[in-house]
Motif scaffolding. Structure first.
Motif, PDB file in Angstrom:
ATOM      1  N   GLU A  17       0.884  -1.146   0.000  1.00 33.90           N
ATOM      2  CA  GLU A  17       0.000   0.000   0.000  1.00 33.90           C
ATOM      3  C   GLU A  17       0.934   1.211   0.000  1.00 33.90           C
ATOM      4  O   GLU A  17       1.481   1.571   1.028  1.00 33.90           O
ATOM      5  CB  GLU A  17      -0.921   0.004   1.232  1.00 33.90           C
ATOM      6  CG  GLU A  17      -1.826  -1.200   1.347  1.00 33.90           C
ATOM      7  CD  GLU A  17      -2.901  -1.239   0.254  1.00 33.90           C
ATOM      8  OE1 GLU A  17      -3.081  -0.242  -0.469  1.00 33.90           O
ATOM      9  OE2 GLU A  17      -3.566  -2.294   0.131  1.00 33.90           O
TER      10      GLU A  17
ATOM     11  N   SER B  67      -3.658  -0.812   4.437  1.00 33.28           N
ATOM     12  CA  SER B  67      -2.852  -1.962   4.827  1.00 33.28           C
ATOM     13  C   SER B  67      -3.587  -2.843   5.833  1.00 33.28           C
ATOM     14  O   SER B  67      -3.513  -4.073   5.772  1.00 33.28           O
ATOM     15  CB  SER B  67      -1.527  -1.466   5.431  1.00 33.28           C
ATOM     16  OG  SER B  67      -0.766  -2.539   5.958  1.00 33.28           O
ATOM     17  N   ARG B  69      -6.672  -3.298   5.976  1.00 31.36           N
ATOM     18  CA  ARG B  69      -7.724  -4.030   5.264  1.00 31.36           C
ATOM     19  C   ARG B  69      -7.147  -5.112   4.355  1.00 31.36           C
ATOM     20  O   ARG B  69      -7.669  -6.224   4.273  1.00 31.36           O
ATOM     21  CB  ARG B  69      -8.573  -3.069   4.426  1.00 31.36           C
ATOM     22  CG  ARG B  69      -9.403  -2.091   5.244  1.00 31.36           C
ATOM     23  CD  ARG B  69     -10.384  -1.338   4.335  1.00 31.36           C
ATOM     24  NE  ARG B  69      -9.711  -0.555   3.306  1.00 31.36           N
ATOM     25  CZ  ARG B  69      -9.347   0.721   3.463  1.00 31.36           C
ATOM     26  NH1 ARG B  69      -9.588   1.343   4.607  1.00 31.36           N
ATOM     27  NH2 ARG B  69      -8.752   1.376   2.491  1.00 31.36           N
ATOM     28  N   SER B  70      -6.062  -4.802   3.674  1.00 30.07           N
ATOM     29  CA  SER B  70      -5.551  -5.698   2.634  1.00 30.07           C
ATOM     30  C   SER B  70      -4.522  -6.704   3.150  1.00 30.07           C
ATOM     31  O   SER B  70      -4.324  -7.763   2.555  1.00 30.07           O
ATOM     32  CB  SER B  70      -4.890  -4.879   1.507  1.00 30.07           C
ATOM     33  OG  SER B  70      -3.687  -4.256   1.963  1.00 30.07           O
ATOM     34  N   ARG B  72      -1.420  -6.034   3.060  1.00 26.85           N
ATOM     35  CA  ARG B  72      -0.161  -5.687   2.399  1.00 26.85           C
ATOM     36  C   ARG B  72       0.570  -4.637   3.234  1.00 26.85           C
ATOM     37  O   ARG B  72      -0.056  -3.730   3.782  1.00 26.85           O
ATOM     38  CB  ARG B  72      -0.424  -5.147   0.991  1.00 26.85           C
ATOM     39  CG  ARG B  72      -0.930  -6.191   0.010  1.00 26.85           C
ATOM     40  CD  ARG B  72      -0.973  -5.618  -1.410  1.00 26.85           C
ATOM     41  NE  ARG B  72      -2.048  -4.676  -1.589  1.00 26.85           N
ATOM     42  CZ  ARG B  72      -3.265  -5.014  -2.029  1.00 26.85           C
ATOM     43  NH1 ARG B  72      -3.537  -6.269  -2.302  1.00 26.85           N
ATOM     44  NH2 ARG B  72      -4.194  -4.085  -2.177  1.00 26.85           N
TER      45      ARG B  72
END
Lengths: 244, 88
Positions: A17, B67, B69-70, B72
């Motif tokens: 991100e 981040s 949420r994902s 990553r």
């Protein structure tokens, strides 16, 4: 720039991100040659890439400009490490980050003390042996953990396929390196700046971007962000007869 | 002063205000240091460019929220200058 390369941009989108931020204005030099011929360039610019958990904890810093392939390699290792750290209970994360960087610093320092022929192999094999002992899943290739290697070996060897095949280690890209334009910067970053990053993060109790920024630029990149002249004052004025 | 003149002056003031406020970008990116206002006239000497092909979050907070949420990790790219300017 790497971020303008479609494959690299896709890689960043799939693994991170991302956000960018400016730490200060970049010095610019304008040379007017007369006759309408003007050249403008930036001076003393530098970059730092932080890889962080969702709560802002920094797990690694890539300091300086890298060629695209080495940069991607570093990011790939850092992404794997971040995933491992994120899986730990919160109270164990910083200690593991510090331990990791301390161990990487020790390995870099030991490998440079080794004979020229064995140095690269030692950097590859020692981490693998330890990881095999601690994480048996690696033996079956279940995990995607990237083993940190000196990116300098990728640059100086010139061809990723020249590296020995090691179970559990994913070859990031098997195409021959096409450009060494940033190879010197990359090699310098790995040789000089990477140990400084390891040393800094091995001692950091609360690794955050805000807390690390000035020290990364001053102690790793050699750029004092608080100096209005970015360390160039002596160069510019020491022998200049007309003053400031 | 005539009404027409007043209207013109107001329009000019509004335009200058929008120029001076040009650095308050919708994407939220701003210098983190001196907070100096830069006019579009100044910035015109360093033309704006697309910051590569990456889709960037506006700031660290937005990236951290994504981040969470994902799953990553966050990538924070720091530089002297601006990534969306030609000279950086």
């Amino acid at each position: 720039m790497s971020f303008s390369h479609p494959d690299f941009a896709r890689f960043v989108a799939e693994h991170f991100e991302p956000t960018w931020e400016s730490v200060r204005d970049v010095p610019q030099v304008t040379i007017d040659f007369g006759g309408g011929n003007v050249v403008r360039r930036t001076l003393h610019g530098n970059i730092a890439t932080y890889i962080c958990l969702a709560d802002g904890t920094v797990v690694d810093v890539i300091a300086g400009v890298y060629d695209r392939r080495a940069y991607r390699g570093r990011l790939q290792v850092a992404a794997g490490f971040a995933t491992e750290i994120a899986a730990l209970p919160r109270g164990y994360r910083v200690a593991e980050i510090r331990r990791y960087h301390a161990s990487q610093l020790a390995r870099l320092e030991n490998s440079r003390g080794a004979g020229r022929v064995d140095a690269r192999k030692r950097v590859l094999e020692v981490p693998l042996e330890e990881l095999m002992a601690k994480r048996p899943a690696l033996a079956t290739g279940v995990t995607k953990l990237r083993i940190e290697d000196s990116v300098e070996t990728l640059v100086t060897r010139g061809h990723v396929n020249a590296l020995p095949v090691i179970p559990g280690v994913q070859v990031l890209d098997d195409r021959p390196l096409r450009s060494f334009d940033l190879s010197l910067d990359t090699a310098n970053n790995e040789r000089e700046r990477r140990p400084r990053v390891h040393r800094l993060l091995a001692a950091e109790v609360r690794p955050t971007v805000s807390g690390l920024t000035k020290r990364i630029y001053r102690d790793v990149l050699g750029t004092d962000l608080d100096d209005p002249l970015l360390g160039l004052g002596q160069t510019l004025f020491e022998n200049y007869p007309f003053g400031r | 002063m005539k009404l027409g003149t007043l209207i013109l002056i107001s329009m000019a003031a509004a335009s200058l205000s929008s120029l001076l406020g040009a650095h308050e970008r919708e994407d939220g990116h701003a210098s983190t240091t001196n907070g100096r206002l830069e006019s579009t006239a100044e910035r015109a000497e360093n033309p704006s460019v697309a910051p590569g092909l990456v889709s960037w979050h506006a700031n660290r907070q937005a990236a951290s929220a994504a981040s969470a949420r994902s799953g990553r990790p966050v990538l924070v790219f720091q530089l002297l200058g601006r990534l969306d300017e030609e000279l950086c």
